[in-house]
Scaffold this motif. Sequence first.
Motif, PDB file in Angstrom:
ATOM      1  N   PHE A 408       4.264  54.232  17.634  1.00 30.91           N
ATOM      2  CA  PHE A 408       5.067  53.496  16.650  1.00 30.91           C
ATOM      3  C   PHE A 408       6.305  54.306  16.266  1.00 30.91           C
ATOM      4  O   PHE A 408       7.413  53.765  16.189  1.00 30.91           O
ATOM      5  N   SER A 409       6.118  55.603  16.029  1.00 32.51           N
ATOM      6  CA  SER A 409       7.237  56.451  15.596  1.00 32.51           C
ATOM      7  C   SER A 409       8.376  56.426  16.603  1.00 32.51           C
ATOM      8  O   SER A 409       9.541  56.250  16.239  1.00 32.51           O
ATOM      9  N   VAL A 410       8.033  56.603  17.887  1.00 33.51           N
ATOM     10  CA  VAL A 410       9.083  56.699  18.892  1.00 33.51           C
ATOM     11  C   VAL A 410       9.650  55.324  19.246  1.00 33.51           C
ATOM     12  O   VAL A 410      10.839  55.187  19.548  1.00 33.51           O
ATOM     13  N   THR A 411       8.821  54.282  19.180  1.00 32.91           N
ATOM     14  CA  THR A 411       9.284  52.936  19.537  1.00 32.91           C
ATOM     15  C   THR A 411      10.156  52.338  18.447  1.00 32.91           C
ATOM     16  O   THR A 411      11.249  51.818  18.711  1.00 32.91           O
ATOM     17  N   VAL A 412       9.679  52.397  17.221  1.00 28.91           N
ATOM     18  CA  VAL A 412      10.398  51.792  16.102  1.00 28.91           C
ATOM     19  C   VAL A 412      11.503  52.717  15.587  1.00 28.91           C
ATOM     20  O   VAL A 412      12.598  52.261  15.243  1.00 28.91           O
ATOM     21  N   GLY A 413      11.217  54.022  15.567  1.00 30.24           N
ATOM     22  CA  GLY A 413      12.202  54.966  15.044  1.00 30.24           C
ATOM     23  C   GLY A 413      13.525  54.914  15.776  1.00 30.24           C
ATOM     24  O   GLY A 413      14.599  54.902  15.164  1.00 30.24           O
ATOM     25  N   GLN A 415      14.850  52.481  17.323  1.00 29.05           N
ATOM     26  CA  GLN A 415      15.569  51.229  17.088  1.00 29.05           C
ATOM     27  C   GLN A 415      16.142  51.162  15.679  1.00 29.05           C
ATOM     28  O   GLN A 415      17.243  50.654  15.472  1.00 29.05           O
ATOM     29  N   ILE A 416      15.403  51.688  14.722  1.00 35.11           N
ATOM     30  CA  ILE A 416      15.880  51.662  13.338  1.00 35.11           C
ATOM     31  C   ILE A 416      17.043  52.624  13.140  1.00 35.11           C
ATOM     32  O   ILE A 416      18.068  52.285  12.540  1.00 35.11           O
ATOM     33  N   PHE A 417      16.889  53.831  13.664  1.00 34.52           N
ATOM     34  CA  PHE A 417      17.904  54.858  13.434  1.00 34.52           C
ATOM     35  C   PHE A 417      18.965  54.886  14.530  1.00 34.52           C
ATOM     36  O   PHE A 417      19.909  55.660  14.463  1.00 34.52           O
ATOM     37  N   GLU A 418      18.786  54.073  15.567  1.00 39.48           N
ATOM     38  CA  GLU A 418      19.726  53.948  16.672  1.00 39.48           C
ATOM     39  C   GLU A 418      20.142  55.321  17.183  1.00 39.48           C
ATOM     40  O   GLU A 418      19.314  56.103  17.606  1.00 39.48           O
ATOM     41  N   ASN A 419      21.427  55.654  17.135  1.00 44.86           N
ATOM     42  CA  ASN A 419      21.908  56.912  17.717  1.00 44.86           C
ATOM     43  C   ASN A 419      21.995  58.052  16.705  1.00 44.86           C
ATOM     44  O   ASN A 419      22.560  59.101  16.995  1.00 44.86           O
ATOM     45  N   ASN A 420      21.459  57.852  15.501  1.00 47.00           N
ATOM     46  CA  ASN A 420      21.590  58.871  14.462  1.00 47.00           C
ATOM     47  C   ASN A 420      20.658  60.062  14.681  1.00 47.00           C
ATOM     48  O   ASN A 420      20.946  61.170  14.261  1.00 47.00           O
ATOM     49  N   ASP A 428       7.833  59.674   7.839  1.00 46.24           N
ATOM     50  CA  ASP A 428       9.086  59.053   7.405  1.00 46.24           C
ATOM     51  C   ASP A 428       9.098  57.553   7.672  1.00 46.24           C
ATOM     52  O   ASP A 428       9.978  56.839   7.182  1.00 46.24           O
ATOM     53  N   LEU A 429       8.143  57.082   8.477  1.00 40.12           N
ATOM     54  CA  LEU A 429       8.117  55.675   8.884  1.00 40.12           C
ATOM     55  C   LEU A 429       6.880  54.947   8.373  1.00 40.12           C
ATOM     56  O   LEU A 429       6.600  53.826   8.798  1.00 40.12           O
ATOM     57  N   LEU A 430       6.151  55.576   7.462  1.00 35.34           N
ATOM     58  CA  LEU A 430       4.877  55.022   7.010  1.00 35.34           C
ATOM     59  C   LEU A 430       5.041  53.633   6.395  1.00 35.34           C
ATOM     60  O   LEU A 430       4.292  52.698   6.708  1.00 35.34           O
TER      61      LEU A 430
END
Length: 537
Positions: A408-413, A415-420, A428-430
């Motif tokens: 979940f962290s790597v898949t969603v993270g 996409q949410i944070f894009e290139n940041n 941080d994603l709980l």
Amino acid sequence: MNFSRFLELKNVNSLIQPYDKLDLGEVRCSIVTAPGNHHWIRSDDFVIIISELVKEYDINNILKSLIDKNISGCCIVSDTRIAEIDINLCRSFKLPLFSFDNMRNITRLLSILTEDGNVEEYIHDQLKYNIICAMNGPYFNEYNLTKLVGLFFCREVYLLSSDFTMLSKANEHMVSKEEIPLMKWSDELSSWNKTASYSLEPVSLYHESISYLCFPLKSETNILGYLCIQENHDLWERLDIIRIGEILSYFIISLVHYSKSKVFRRKSFEEFLQSALYGFISDASDLKKEASNFNFDYYLNRYVWIIRVEPLENTKDVESSHIMNQILQYACNVSEKIFYKNIFLTESTQVISIQVKDDVPDDVEWPKYLKILESLEIRFPEYRFYIGFSRAYPTLYQLKNAYEDAVFSVTVGKQIFENNKNIFNYNDLLIFHLLFNQMDNPIVIRLYTNTVKLIEDYDIQKNDVLLKTLNTLIDNNFNYKVTADRLYIHRNTLYQRLNKIESIIRMPIGKAETRLMLQLGVKYGYLVNNIGKGNKA
């Protein structure tokens, strides 16, 4: 061995005392570390049993074997209390029994075991016998082989593979305080001349001003690995390279023998780990049994992290499995050199790492992960790499939860944070995970549509920046002054925007309940707009 000197040692305890079997002067002494034939044990020998490698119930089996050889006495080296069943067995045969209860001080014990003062020759012979014994017993593996060398030499020992990854270690941190620099050592070993005239000639390596002799483990055709041994010792002289050469011959034969069956066992171990990671074993008791078969701790705080590999746009041959396999293998090798205590698996487009949670602060570990990413990005610039972390879980049965967290962290993270950023911690994603699992929940959808969705629609219609203002306010813990400074606007301008937001959602921002709804709504909006799951209303 001078038996009187033995009795004077600080950590020696007498458990059974029929001394009539023993000569209080000189006695021949032998060392045993595992069950087996013990071909070197003679009648009337005084035997030291070092219990470091064996399970408690096998001490009794060793004692029975030694009693059949009519030994004169026995001392069990163990940091734990000697079992009553072992004491009773020796008592029934009137066998003198002693314990030595300080494994860390075993050097003092070993130093008095030979009567002629040639300690190293004696230690080498006893180690050789125990390696041969181990080859035919249930405790035969690369870890215990390394442990044997560490026990008898009382030094730090590291076994490296032919590609310089850590296979096993013994007495680590006996003198050095930090983990050995595997990457630096691998560079030095790579440049070493593999066609040296003396096939077992060691390479000198250094760490924290400590010298290590690294012996190449050569078969007829190739190098199987490297055995690195701390060179100096407080009580004994430097290592005798010629004598160690003889020991290494037995070590190499053992390693070759072990590797013949290791392919099957390694595959089975990987399948076992995959079953735990993917939740294929539904019964915790079944998982405990399988863990026991592999001598793998069931109760241990572990977490999972994943390196995800993705091609950049317009990359050629993105479907090439050959290229992806090369990348994954390189990523695995780089990671193993930095985190040699971890377990690594590869699958499809990612490397999975299982790591034990210790007391090392995250800010100490973080540069290591950045170093892995930097190495990968330099080597493969046409690909992008991400790392996602899970929480730590206390049992092996919960490893599947850790794997789900990391995925979940790597898949969603990303996409949410894009290139940041490209390293994502589950903690941080709980809240994102909570909302992700509730994206089709009508109550959550209503919370979003009655707050943040209204602000989004207003911005589109009026070409305004209210949502950006709200995001900045939330990021700065609703501190108005800091928010105005970050947006480079006057505080009155900020108040005007917040008044607009209050009129749109018809709730006061100053209330804690409103702030909570806005925070949840913003995160839900991230998921809707970036993941594309759920009702966008």
